[in-house]
Design a protein around this motif. Structure first.
Motif, PDB file in Angstrom:
ATOM      1  N   UNK A   1      -4.714  -1.464   6.446  1.00 32.68           N
ATOM      2  CA  UNK A   1      -5.034  -0.131   5.953  1.00 32.68           C
ATOM      3  C   UNK A   1      -5.652   0.783   7.014  1.00 32.68           C
ATOM      4  N   UNK A   2      -6.507   0.198   7.868  1.00 28.62           N
ATOM      5  CA  UNK A   2      -7.294   1.019   8.796  1.00 28.62           C
ATOM      6  C   UNK A   2      -6.866   0.827  10.256  1.00 28.62           C
ATOM      7  N   UNK A   3      -6.977  -0.396  10.764  1.00 29.64           N
ATOM      8  CA  UNK A   3      -6.732  -0.615  12.187  1.00 29.64           C
ATOM      9  C   UNK A   3      -5.293  -0.291  12.585  1.00 29.64           C
ATOM     10  N   UNK A   4      -4.352  -0.435  11.646  1.00 31.34           N
ATOM     11  CA  UNK A   4      -2.967  -0.045  11.906  1.00 31.34           C
ATOM     12  C   UNK A   4      -2.565   1.161  11.065  1.00 31.34           C
ATOM     13  N   UNK A   5      -2.750   1.067   9.753  1.00 33.63           N
ATOM     14  CA  UNK A   5      -2.259   2.112   8.856  1.00 33.63           C
ATOM     15  C   UNK A   5      -2.849   3.483   9.097  1.00 33.63           C
ATOM     16  N   UNK A   6      -4.117   3.558   9.416  1.00 35.16           N
ATOM     17  CA  UNK A   6      -4.758   4.847   9.698  1.00 35.16           C
ATOM     18  C   UNK A   6      -4.497   5.300  11.131  1.00 35.16           C
ATOM     19  N   UNK A   7      -4.594   4.361  12.066  1.00 33.85           N
ATOM     20  CA  UNK A   7      -4.528   4.734  13.474  1.00 33.85           C
ATOM     21  C   UNK A   7      -3.122   5.037  13.963  1.00 33.85           C
ATOM     22  N   UNK A   8      -2.117   4.327  13.465  1.00 36.17           N
ATOM     23  CA  UNK A   8      -0.768   4.526  13.995  1.00 36.17           C
ATOM     24  C   UNK A   8      -0.280   5.969  13.895  1.00 36.17           C
TER      25      UNK A   8
END
Length: 290
Positions: A236-243
């Motif tokens: 959710x955050x380390x990939x989903x938000x940042x990408x």
């Protein structure tokens, strides 16, 4: 001539196995860039780029990485802001007695004194212990791919762009509430105790070294699947938000520089919402080179 000499010297630093990783060429309206998946630790002292990636880097005008890891001052400021409790507050006051006991045992096994880390928050202690486990098995942060990229950039006098800041990255972990942080710590303590943490890290690193696409995808699935706090935070955050934010920043930089070489963590390149797919949706042509 100087570029050819540097290229030869860099390849001479390589040992018998070239790291492959994954490299993409990204083009749009006359602008060209390269997108390269990295891992944040290394071992054996070998130069971590293969011939194709080395040539792409040397041909680029700018290097783009998640964070300039040479800038320790900014990291220390972010650490104090997001990862440490205020003076006179300690980790023991934020964990159940059972979790605290498990933490102390894990710190002892890792050779880390409680007194040296007692002001650290649970998420940082979890990451610190996983890092210590990797170090004990020969993996070093000082041999991360980013250091090789930065060394080439310095020799070639390339511009270096950061996609993020230390304050932003550490702030993401600090967004976990106290209950989530304790669960995150417990999950990592369990993974360390049964060897799963090391196994997963080694699987990703070896898949990266071999350029093993299915192996990299399997590591991504393992890191993002399930109902654990760790998997949910990764997805959710380390990939989903940042990408999506990274994709927007890459696009902005590519519009400014004729050729940019972008090195980001390998898992940012995987899946339907990985950077290659996100850039395609923005109208870029994306071609995998290795």
């Amino acid at each position: 001539m100087a570029r050819s000499i540097l290229f030869a010297l860099l390849l001479a630093c390589c040992q018998s196995v070239f790291a492959a990783g994954q490299l993409y060429r990204v083009t749009h309206e006359g602008n060209t860039g390269y997108l390269y998946g990295t891992v944040h630790v290394g071992r054996d002292g070998s130069y971590p780029l293969n011939e194709i990636a080395t040539r792409a880097l040397l041909d680029s005008k700018a290097l783009v990485i998640e964070l300039d890891i040479r800038e320790d001052k900014a990291f220390q400021i972010a650490l104090a802001r997001h990862a440490r409790y205020p003076e006179r507050d300690t980790i023991q006051r934020h964990l159940t007695p059972q979790t605290f006991q498990q933490l102390v045992q894990a710190l002892t096994r890792a050779g880390i004194s409680l007194a040296s880390v007692q002001q650290y928050k649970p998420w940082l202690l979890a990451n610190l212990l996983v890092g210590a486990e990797l170090t004990q098995h020969g993996y070093q942060r000082s041999q991360a791919v980013e250091y090789a990229l930065l060394a080439v950039a310095q020799k070639q006098d390339k511009t270096v762009h950061e996609l993020e800041s230390a304050d932003y990255q550490l702030g993401l972990f600090d967004s976990l509430d106290e209950q989530q942080q304790e669960k995150y710590l417990l999950e990592n303590l369990a993974a360390l105790a049964d060897g799963d943490a090391l196994k997963k890290s080694q699987a990703l690193i070896e898949a990266w070294r071999a350029g093993d696409g299915p192996g990299i995808n399997a590591a991504w699935q393992s890191a993002t699947s399930g109902d654990s706090v760790s998997a949910g935070f990764m997805s959710r955050v380390l990939l989903g938000k940042r990408n999506p934010e990274m994709a927007a920043n890459i696009e902005r930089i590519m519009q400014q520089d004729q050729t940019a070489f972008v090195g980001v963590g390998m898992l940012h390149l995987v899946g339907d919402d990985g950077l290659p797919q996100l850039l395609k949706r923005r109208g870029y042509q994306v071609e995998q080179l290795d």
